[in-house]
Design an enzyme around this catalytic site. Sequence first.
Site, PDB file in Angstrom:
ATOM      1  N   TYR A 239     -46.603   0.753  34.256  1.00 49.03           N
ATOM      2  CA  TYR A 239     -46.654  -0.586  33.658  1.00 49.03           C
ATOM      3  C   TYR A 239     -45.322  -1.320  33.793  1.00 49.03           C
ATOM      4  CZ  TYR A 239     -46.341  -3.919  29.734  1.00 49.03           C
ATOM      5  OH  TYR A 239     -46.099  -5.027  28.955  1.00 49.03           O
ATOM      6  N   LYS A 243     -44.334  -4.497  36.224  1.00 45.38           N
ATOM      7  CA  LYS A 243     -43.888  -5.759  35.590  1.00 45.38           C
ATOM      8  C   LYS A 243     -42.547  -6.180  36.207  1.00 45.38           C
ATOM      9  CE  LYS A 243     -45.508  -7.766  32.393  1.00 45.38           C
ATOM     10  NZ  LYS A 243     -46.513  -8.873  32.342  1.00 45.38           N
TER      11      LYS A 243
HETATM   12  N1  LIG Z   1     -48.164  -6.385  23.349  1.00 42.62           N
HETATM   13  C1  LIG Z   1     -46.911  -6.037  23.495  1.00 42.62           C
HETATM   14  O1  LIG Z   1     -46.346  -5.286  22.678  1.00 42.62           O
HETATM   15  C2  LIG Z   1     -46.121  -6.588  24.653  1.00 42.62           C
HETATM   16  C3  LIG Z   1     -44.757  -6.318  24.703  1.00 42.62           C
HETATM   17  C4  LIG Z   1     -44.002  -6.841  25.744  1.00 42.62           C
HETATM   18  C5  LIG Z   1     -44.593  -7.619  26.700  1.00 42.62           C
HETATM   19  N2  LIG Z   1     -45.924  -7.860  26.648  1.00 42.62           N
HETATM   20  C6  LIG Z   1     -46.509  -8.714  27.689  1.00 42.62           C
HETATM   21  O2  LIG Z   1     -47.181  -9.769  27.044  1.00 42.62           O
HETATM   22  C7  LIG Z   1     -48.307 -10.173  27.810  1.00 42.62           C
HETATM   23  C8  LIG Z   1     -49.524 -10.158  26.925  1.00 42.62           C
HETATM   24  O3  LIG Z   1     -49.685  -8.846  26.401  1.00 42.62           O
HETATM   25  P1  LIG Z   1     -50.846  -8.505  25.379  1.00 42.62           P
HETATM   26  O4  LIG Z   1     -50.377  -7.447  24.483  1.00 42.62           O
HETATM   27  O5  LIG Z   1     -51.393  -9.766  24.843  1.00 42.62           O
HETATM   28  O6  LIG Z   1     -51.892  -7.847  26.386  1.00 42.62           O
HETATM   29  P2  LIG Z   1     -53.440  -7.582  26.169  1.00 42.62           P
HETATM   30  O7  LIG Z   1     -53.831  -7.783  24.769  1.00 42.62           O
HETATM   31  O8  LIG Z   1     -53.719  -6.288  26.832  1.00 42.62           O
HETATM   32  O9  LIG Z   1     -54.105  -8.741  27.038  1.00 42.62           O
HETATM   33  C9  LIG Z   1     -54.026  -8.754  28.433  1.00 42.62           C
HETATM   34  C10 LIG Z   1     -54.708 -10.001  28.907  1.00 42.62           C
HETATM   35  O10 LIG Z   1     -54.601 -10.080  30.334  1.00 42.62           O
HETATM   36  C11 LIG Z   1     -55.890 -10.371  30.847  1.00 42.62           C
HETATM   37  N3  LIG Z   1     -56.047  -9.878  32.214  1.00 42.62           N
HETATM   38  C12 LIG Z   1     -55.886  -8.608  32.645  1.00 42.62           C
HETATM   39  N4  LIG Z   1     -56.172  -8.549  33.949  1.00 42.62           N
HETATM   40  C13 LIG Z   1     -56.522  -9.797  34.341  1.00 42.62           C
HETATM   41  C14 LIG Z   1     -56.926 -10.362  35.568  1.00 42.62           C
HETATM   42  N5  LIG Z   1     -57.046  -9.623  36.665  1.00 42.62           N
HETATM   43  N6  LIG Z   1     -57.196 -11.694  35.625  1.00 42.62           N
HETATM   44  C15 LIG Z   1     -57.115 -12.441  34.510  1.00 42.62           C
HETATM   45  N7  LIG Z   1     -56.742 -11.968  33.311  1.00 42.62           N
HETATM   46  C16 LIG Z   1     -56.454 -10.647  33.230  1.00 42.62           C
HETATM   47  C17 LIG Z   1     -56.834  -9.654  29.891  1.00 42.62           C
HETATM   48  O11 LIG Z   1     -58.131 -10.146  30.075  1.00 42.62           O
HETATM   49  P3  LIG Z   1     -59.449  -9.279  29.776  1.00 42.62           P
HETATM   50  O12 LIG Z   1     -59.817  -9.630  28.364  1.00 42.62           O
HETATM   51  O13 LIG Z   1     -60.421  -9.745  30.774  1.00 42.62           O
HETATM   52  O14 LIG Z   1     -59.086  -7.834  29.933  1.00 42.62           O
HETATM   53  C18 LIG Z   1     -56.197 -10.043  28.567  1.00 42.62           C
HETATM   54  O15 LIG Z   1     -56.541 -11.345  28.217  1.00 42.62           O
HETATM   55  C19 LIG Z   1     -48.380  -9.208  28.981  1.00 42.62           C
HETATM   56  O16 LIG Z   1     -47.795  -9.826  30.092  1.00 42.62           O
HETATM   57  C20 LIG Z   1     -47.551  -8.029  28.551  1.00 42.62           C
HETATM   58  O17 LIG Z   1     -46.974  -7.382  29.649  1.00 42.62           O
HETATM   59  C21 LIG Z   1     -46.709  -7.364  25.639  1.00 42.62           C
END
Ligand SMILES: NC(=O)c1ccc[n+]([C@@H]2O[C@H](COP(=O)([O-])OP(=O)(O)OC[C@H]3O[C@@H](n4cnc5c(N)ncnc54)[C@H](OP(=O)(O)O)[C@@H]3O)[C@@H](O)[C@H]2O)c1
Length: 507
Positions: A239, A243
């Site tokens: 992951y 990224k």
């Molecule tokens: N959560 C954390 O603690 C955290 C920390 C640091 C950084 N981040 C970053 O923050 C961002 C959001 O994270 P999150 O926690 O909200 O993630 P999440 O809840 O897992 O959501 C991921 C999103 O990406 C969409 N997605 C995945 N593959 C896709 C594709 N091929 N085309 C279009 N959409 C797609 C998913 O859609 P589906 O519903 O269709 O699966 C979902 O809406 C990410 O970039 C992650 O790397 C998160």
Amino acid sequence: MMAADRLDAERIIEYFKGKSILITGATGFLGKILVEKILRVQPDVKKIYLLVRAIDQASANQRVQSEVTETELFCVVKEKHGKGFERFIEEKVVALAGDIIYDDLGLDPQVLHDLADDLDVIVNGAATTNFYGRYDVSLDVNVLGVKHLCQLAKKCRGLKVFLHVSTAYAGGDQEGLIQERAFEEGWALREGMHLDVDTELRLVADVRREVEDDEKARRKAMKELGLARARHFGWSNTYVFTKAMGEMLLSRMLLPPPPRSSAVTGAGVVVVRPSIITSIQRDPLPGWMQGTRTIDTLIIGYAKQNLSCFLGDLDLVMDVIPGDMVVNAMMAATVAHSGEVGQEQPAVYHVSSSLRNPAAYSVLYEAGRRHFTEKPRVGKRGEVIPTKEMHFFKTIASFQVYMLVKYRLPLEILHLVNLLLCGLFSRLYSNLARQYRYVMHLVDVYGPFAFFKGCFDDINLERLRQRMGRSKNPQDDEMFNFDPKTIDWEDYFYRIHIPGVLKYILK
Ligand SMILES: NC(=O)c1ccc[n+]([C@@H]2O[C@H](COP(=O)([O-])OP(=O)(O)OC[C@H]3O[C@@H](n4cnc5c(N)ncnc54)[C@H](OP(=O)(O)O)[C@@H]3O)[C@@H](O)[C@H]2O)c1
């Protein structure tokens, strides 16, 4: 360089008036908070386009409705608009059936053309966040997905900002201060290595061909390849590795070195790198969250009393930041970099807490103990289930010794007995051995994360915070707070986050 003029709540709210914004990842945790916030604070936003994976327009609409706008998170917006809520959403929110892994995001050419004509801001929040995900899938989403969005950005005549959400851990898990530096192409954590995205894509294609006919073998091969390549270049999992590559591709696509003929013009390029995002601290629903984060397994284990030990050192700092603060920082950064020209590198922001207001794991553990002592779990017959202490392994080595004595040695004995009894216990042995390997694998993948000793510098974000002035309306000042120093972690975990995990995750 970023214009050093003042920012405040009014200016941020005003900025989004009449703007068209494309958001990916809106069905996810962070994306949803962003969509809600824009609609809540600026109902005169022109359009919010939400690209979601769906087979057709009807299912895209359905997904946006059931997974985004009709969720409990939108309760305040719903209340504000009353009977007009549905019409408001229909007017402002446009679902797009697409997928970022495809050229043109899988959109119809006319839809893409109209979108490019209309967009002011692109926010890429979509990602696959699986630490041990398939390498081909992780590359498709976290790397090629960025490329496809950049291609769209270049088609947009009126684009003002491209904001990409990455992760603070993309910078590696070394000790000490980790700076908000853009990653140069070819850079790798391991010295002397050259990381080339195209080579990685070719490697995946080659390995995929080798196991073309066997889906199970392909899945296994891709998962192992991701981890092997990540470790080869110095990252701890697939992951964070992909990224990091996504960020490299973003710079290459949008801010190439001179003569810069293929640069995106007149649009600021921003990378926001949050640490571990936790539940909403303030608006609209304190404690709201979606999906289980690593630290929440501790709370859930404590709540269910099915976890007697945990890997981690309570004295270490866990870098956490509430989701609403991340979104506030994203919105402020969007305004700050809107229309910026002459950038040589993206503006990078760590949205984190370890430097300004560190929270040790012990704060979370104590908050959990307090919570479950005051509100213990009650069994089916109304009996109080006493909350037991959890044991923590402070090093991976101590956990390995424990596993060896408690499980590995008895397994070896079982193996011998099984041989002597002509395979009488074969099934039991292979089941237990599989479970043992699985636990050790989890430790291998998540261990580096549990013992992370780095500290994320956030000087760029601090400069952005310093630009945030007082609003005319003092009530608005809190609206875009992204200062972790304002958080009392003990209170936040005890009063907001732990009840949030129990309410929204454990349900
Ligand atoms: N959560 C954390 O603690 C955290 C920390 C640091 C950084 N981040 C970053 O923050 C961002 C959001 O994270 P999150 O926690 O909200 O993630 P999440 O809840 O897992 O959501 C991921 C999103 O990406 C969409 N997605 C995945 N593959 C896709 C594709 N091929 N085309 C279009 N959409 C797609 C998913 O859609 P589906 O519903 O269709 O699966 C979902 O809406 C990410 O970039 C992650 O790397 C998160």
